[in-house]
Scaffold this active site. Structure first.
Site, short mmCIF file in Angstrom:
data_model
loop_
_atom_site.label_atom_id
_atom_site.label_comp_id
_atom_site.label_asym_id
_atom_site.label_seq_id
_atom_site.Cartn_x
_atom_site.Cartn_y
_atom_site.Cartn_z
N SER A 148 0.86 -1.19 0.00
CA SER A 148 0.00 0.00 0.00
C SER A 148 0.89 1.23 0.00
CB SER A 148 -0.93 0.00 1.22
OG SER A 148 -0.20 -0.21 2.41
N GLU A 151 1.03 5.57 0.75
CA GLU A 151 0.38 6.70 1.43
C GLU A 151 0.76 8.02 0.78
OE1 GLU A 151 0.49 6.57 5.76
OE2 GLU A 151 0.99 8.70 5.79
N THR A 166 -3.59 11.05 3.77
CA THR A 166 -3.57 11.55 5.14
C THR A 166 -4.64 12.63 5.35
OG1 THR A 166 -1.87 13.18 4.65
CG2 THR A 166 -1.12 11.03 5.45
N HIS A 224 -7.39 8.50 5.60
CA HIS A 224 -7.06 8.55 7.01
C HIS A 224 -8.15 9.40 7.66
CE1 HIS A 224 -2.52 7.60 6.58
NE2 HIS A 224 -3.19 7.09 5.56
N GLY A 276 -4.64 11.46 15.74
CA GLY A 276 -4.12 12.67 15.11
C GLY A 276 -3.41 13.55 16.11
N ASP A 277 -2.77 14.58 15.63
CA ASP A 277 -2.08 15.56 16.46
C ASP A 277 -2.59 16.93 16.06
OD1 ASP A 277 -0.26 13.88 17.91
OD2 ASP A 277 0.81 13.60 16.01
N ALA A 320 -7.77 7.19 19.72
CA ALA A 320 -8.21 6.47 18.51
C ALA A 320 -9.17 5.33 18.84
CB ALA A 320 -6.99 5.94 17.75
N TYR A 370 3.32 1.60 17.20
CA TYR A 370 4.63 2.24 17.37
C TYR A 370 5.68 1.28 17.93
CZ TYR A 370 1.53 6.11 16.63
OH TYR A 370 0.60 6.95 16.07
N HIS A 389 5.08 5.24 21.20
CA HIS A 389 4.55 6.57 20.90
C HIS A 389 5.18 7.61 21.84
CE1 HIS A 389 1.56 9.88 20.84
NE2 HIS A 389 1.48 9.55 19.56
N LYS A 404 -7.38 -0.63 20.75
CA LYS A 404 -7.83 -0.36 19.37
C LYS A 404 -8.22 -1.67 18.68
CE LYS A 404 -4.11 2.39 18.32
NZ LYS A 404 -3.33 3.47 17.68
N GLN A 438 4.44 3.07 12.73
CA GLN A 438 5.25 4.25 12.51
C GLN A 438 6.53 3.77 11.84
OE1 GLN A 438 5.77 7.20 11.74
NE2 GLN A 438 4.98 8.12 13.61
N PHE A 455 11.68 15.56 11.89
CA PHE A 455 10.41 14.84 11.94
C PHE A 455 10.51 13.64 12.89
CE2 PHE A 455 7.16 12.12 9.66
CZ PHE A 455 6.08 12.86 10.11
N HIS A 486 3.83 -0.92 3.78
CA HIS A 486 3.11 0.34 3.57
C HIS A 486 4.15 1.42 3.32
CE1 HIS A 486 -0.22 3.23 4.08
NE2 HIS A 486 0.62 3.98 4.77
#
Ligand code: FAD
Length: 283
Positions: A8, A10, A41, A73, A104-105, A119, A141, A145, A161, A172, A212, A262
């Site tokens: 996949s 993104e 996204t 997303h 999300g952030d 989530a 993660y 996270h 989740k 991630q 990042f 992904h």
């Protein structure tokens, strides 16, 4: 190398006419790896949410010819239940059957008022309102996270989740492959049995990636960071090195039996396409 793992890609939603035509070109180029879906996204609390809707509908409309489904997303922090329901209804009406569900952030300085805190609450809501219509992907993660109290707490929250109805997870990005294997092992021991697909981030610009990575809690191993720093502004050597690195990294993941890959494309054809060509993943 031949394999039938699920691929996949993104994208982020383009804002300009040039961005839109670049993305169309990238989608066309990457179609040769026969991805199961293209995801787009969705900025929490951001102004680009309508662009996500437009981009996924475009992908979905093309899917009868390409065979590549669209997966928006959907991040919930700062949003309301009616707003999320409205989006779910629009996605359903447009034939979309897969969603990447996230907290999300919010942009820094923004307050997190809204109907959802995490989530798992969004997934509960999607299942309550739409039953089994959507295949739900979630984030996880391997290197923990950044806001989690502890690795174990983060894992417990990941399990929430799954228990709420997530079907698969995307990690991630990471560059320490052992962190991923260790994470898989811990997931299994904690009763998390859904597929956990590694998210693969190409290295295009080192300083951008370093910034990042500090924010999202992905570690660039010291040996790799030092190597990347050496190239400084020698873009050609950096590209050659990162292409080899990414190819080898992806090959190791495939050999270890991952359920899928992904790709975080950053809306670019390369280096993903070249890596896939080198690994015999194109058709
Ligand atoms: P959650 O699963 O809610 O976790 C967030 C934090 O809260 C973690 O520290 C967790 O341990 C903790 N937590 C979770 N549940 C609970 C609970 N019930 N009680 C107490 N603590 C809890 N961001 C965007 O804005 N838009 C995107 O499109 C986007 N796409 C992404 C795609 C992928 C594959 C990944 C890996 C990330 C993406 N992100 C995106 C970033 C993501 O939104 C951030 O990492 C965000 O900080 C966490 O989202 P989450 O869904 O993992 O949150």
């Amino acid at each position: 190398m031949t394999t039938d793992i699920i691929l996949s890609c993104e994208f982020f939603p383009p804002k300009t006419e040039t961005g839109i035509s670049n993305l169309i070109e990238t989608r066309k180029n990457l179609a040769v790896i026969k991805p199961e879906y293209y995801s787009v996204t969705f900025g929490a609390g951001g102004s680009t949410q309508d662009n996500t809707l437009e981009a996924v509908i475009d992908i979905q409309n093309a899917s009868s010819m390409t065979g590549i489904a669209a997966a928006p997303h959907l991040s919930c922090v700062g949003s309301s239940a009616p707003r999320i329901l409205d989006l779910l209804n629009q996605y359903r009406a447009n034939g979309i059957e897969r969603i990447v569900a996230l907290r999300g952030d919010l942009p820094s300085g923004t307050r997190a008022a809204g109907d959802f805190r995490y989530a798992n609450e969004l997934i509960d809501f999607i299942r309550k309102e739409t039953g089994d219509h959507f295949t739900i992907e979630v984030a996880c993660y391997p290197e923990v996270h950044p806001q989690a109290n502890s690795a174990q707490h983060d894992l417990t929250n990941f399990k929430r989740k799954v228990d709420a109805g997530a079907n698969t997870a995307i990690t991630q990005y990471f560059y320490n492959i052992d962190a991923y294997y260790y994470f898989l092992d811990r997931c299994q021991r904690n009763g998390i049995n859904i597929p956990i697909v590694p998210g693969i981030m190409p290295i295009n610009n080192f300083s951008q990636l370093a910034r990042f990575s500090d924010n999202c809690g992905a570690e660039i191993p010291r040996w790799l960071r030092r190597r990347l720093e050496e190239f400084y502004d020698d873009t050609a050597s950096l590209q050659a090195f990162t292409l080899d690195f990414l190819t080898e990294f992806t090959q190791k993941l495939i050999e270890s039996g991952v359920p899928g890959l992904h790709f975080y494309t950053m809306n670019k054809t390369d280096p993903i396409l070249t890596v896939c060509q080198r690994l015999g993943l194109t058709h």
